[in-house]
Design a protein around this motif. Structure first.
Motif, PDB file in Angstrom:
ATOM      1  N   ALA A 214       3.717  10.465  -7.078  1.00  0.00           N
ATOM      2  CA  ALA A 214       4.846  10.830  -7.949  1.00  0.00           C
ATOM      3  C   ALA A 214       4.350  11.648  -9.136  1.00  0.00           C
ATOM      4  CB  ALA A 214       5.541   9.566  -8.429  1.00  0.00           C
ATOM      5  N   PRO A 215       5.218  12.494  -9.698  1.00  0.00           N
ATOM      6  CA  PRO A 215       4.845  13.239 -10.903  1.00  0.00           C
ATOM      7  C   PRO A 215       4.401  12.263 -11.996  1.00  0.00           C
ATOM      8  CG  PRO A 215       6.956  14.021 -10.064  1.00  0.00           C
ATOM      9  CD  PRO A 215       6.581  12.801  -9.267  1.00  0.00           C
ATOM     10  N   GLY A 216       3.290  12.562 -12.617  1.00  0.00           N
ATOM     11  CA  GLY A 216       2.756  11.676 -13.651  1.00  0.00           C
ATOM     12  C   GLY A 216       1.782  10.647 -13.105  1.00  0.00           C
ATOM     13  N   GLY A 217       1.606  10.594 -11.781  1.00  0.00           N
ATOM     14  CA  GLY A 217       0.602   9.720 -11.179  1.00  0.00           C
ATOM     15  C   GLY A 217       0.999   8.267 -11.031  1.00  0.00           C
ATOM     16  N   GLY A 218       2.245   7.920 -11.287  1.00  0.00           N
ATOM     17  CA  GLY A 218       2.665   6.524 -11.113  1.00  0.00           C
ATOM     18  C   GLY A 218       2.149   5.637 -12.218  1.00  0.00           C
ATOM     19  N   SER A 219       2.081   4.358 -11.958  1.00  0.00           N
ATOM     20  CA  SER A 219       1.664   3.398 -12.976  1.00  0.00           C
ATOM     21  C   SER A 219       0.186   3.061 -12.830  1.00  0.00           C
ATOM     22  CB  SER A 219       2.492   2.121 -12.846  1.00  0.00           C
ATOM     23  OG  SER A 219       2.297   1.552 -11.585  1.00  0.00           O
ATOM     24  N   SER A 220      -0.356   2.433 -13.841  1.00  0.00           N
ATOM     25  CA  SER A 220      -1.756   2.025 -13.802  1.00  0.00           C
ATOM     26  C   SER A 220      -1.874   0.760 -12.960  1.00  0.00           C
ATOM     27  CB  SER A 220      -2.267   1.782 -15.222  1.00  0.00           C
ATOM     28  OG  SER A 220      -1.583   0.682 -15.773  1.00  0.00           O
ATOM     29  N   PRO A 221      -3.084   0.457 -12.498  1.00  0.00           N
ATOM     30  CA  PRO A 221      -3.256  -0.760 -11.680  1.00  0.00           C
ATOM     31  C   PRO A 221      -2.816  -1.986 -12.427  1.00  0.00           C
ATOM     32  CG  PRO A 221      -5.244   0.588 -11.606  1.00  0.00           C
ATOM     33  CD  PRO A 221      -4.327   1.189 -12.618  1.00  0.00           C
TER      34      PRO A 221
ATOM     35  N   ILE B  47       0.837  -1.204   0.000  1.00  0.00           N
ATOM     36  CA  ILE B  47       0.000   0.000   0.000  1.00  0.00           C
ATOM     37  C   ILE B  47       0.872   1.255   0.000  1.00  0.00           C
ATOM     38  CG2 ILE B  47      -1.641   1.336   1.396  1.00  0.00           C
ATOM     39  CD1 ILE B  47      -2.920  -1.390   2.127  1.00  0.00           C
ATOM     40  N   SER B  48       1.965   1.246   0.760  1.00  0.00           N
ATOM     41  CA  SER B  48       2.869   2.404   0.780  1.00  0.00           C
ATOM     42  C   SER B  48       3.459   2.668  -0.599  1.00  0.00           C
ATOM     43  CB  SER B  48       4.001   2.184   1.785  1.00  0.00           C
ATOM     44  OG  SER B  48       3.490   2.078   3.080  1.00  0.00           O
ATOM     45  N   VAL B  49       3.885   1.614  -1.276  1.00  0.00           N
ATOM     46  CA  VAL B  49       4.447   1.771  -2.627  1.00  0.00           C
ATOM     47  C   VAL B  49       3.387   2.313  -3.579  1.00  0.00           C
ATOM     48  CG1 VAL B  49       5.374   0.503  -4.612  1.00  0.00           C
ATOM     49  CG2 VAL B  49       6.275   0.080  -2.323  1.00  0.00           C
ATOM     50  N   MET B  50       2.156   1.814  -3.470  1.00  0.00           N
ATOM     51  CA  MET B  50       1.075   2.301  -4.319  1.00  0.00           C
ATOM     52  C   MET B  50       0.832   3.797  -4.086  1.00  0.00           C
ATOM     53  SD  MET B  50      -2.967   1.282  -4.380  1.00  0.00           S
ATOM     54  CE  MET B  50      -3.199   2.048  -2.774  1.00  0.00           C
ATOM     55  N   LEU B  51       0.773   4.211  -2.814  1.00  0.00           N
ATOM     56  CA  LEU B  51       0.519   5.615  -2.512  1.00  0.00           C
ATOM     57  C   LEU B  51       1.665   6.507  -2.955  1.00  0.00           C
ATOM     58  CD1 LEU B  51      -1.146   5.225   1.002  1.00  0.00           C
ATOM     59  CD2 LEU B  51      -2.267   5.736  -1.176  1.00  0.00           C
ATOM     60  N   LEU B  52       2.899   6.050  -2.781  1.00  0.00           N
ATOM     61  CA  LEU B  52       4.054   6.827  -3.237  1.00  0.00           C
ATOM     62  C   LEU B  52       4.045   6.964  -4.755  1.00  0.00           C
ATOM     63  CD1 LEU B  52       6.851   5.395  -0.938  1.00  0.00           C
ATOM     64  CD2 LEU B  52       5.977   7.742  -0.938  1.00  0.00           C
ATOM     65  N   GLY B  53       3.668   5.899  -5.432  1.00  0.00           N
ATOM     66  CA  GLY B  53       3.577   5.935  -6.892  1.00  0.00           C
ATOM     67  C   GLY B  53       2.523   6.909  -7.369  1.00  0.00           C
ATOM     68  N   ARG B  54       1.384   6.932  -6.694  1.00  0.00           N
ATOM     69  CA  ARG B  54       0.314   7.853  -7.084  1.00  0.00           C
ATOM     70  C   ARG B  54       0.710   9.304  -6.827  1.00  0.00           C
ATOM     71  NH1 ARG B  54      -5.263   4.943  -5.004  1.00  0.00           N
ATOM     72  NH2 ARG B  54      -5.262   3.313  -6.590  1.00  0.00           N
TER      73      ARG B  54
END
Length: 77
Positions: free
Chosen positions: A70-77, A61-68
């Protein structure tokens, strides 16, 4: 000596189902069994900068939130 088909190796899951370690199937556990196992399993054996080790679930969950965040919104699910 027993043959491989005669040997038994299974784990009782919190849901009451049995996970056959020698012949697992996707029907041997429920999502709640997996979630509970991940919540109770520590990531990195407890070696981190956090005061307490993170569980695999907390880490995910922490990695998901950090990714979101990040600039550009991170990766898709």
């Amino acid at each position: 000596m027993p043959t491989m088909t005669q040997q038994r190796a299974w784990v009782r899951m919190p849901s009451g189902r049995r996970l056959d370690l020698l012949n697992p199937t996707p029907f041997d556990w429920e999502d709640a069994d997996l979630a509970l196992g991940l919540a109770r399993t520590y990531r990195w054996g407890g070696h981190s900068a956090w005061p307490l080790p993170l569980s695999v679930a907390q880490h995910s969950i922490s990695v998901m939130l950090l990714g979101r965040a990040a600039p550009g919104g991170g990766s898709s699910p």
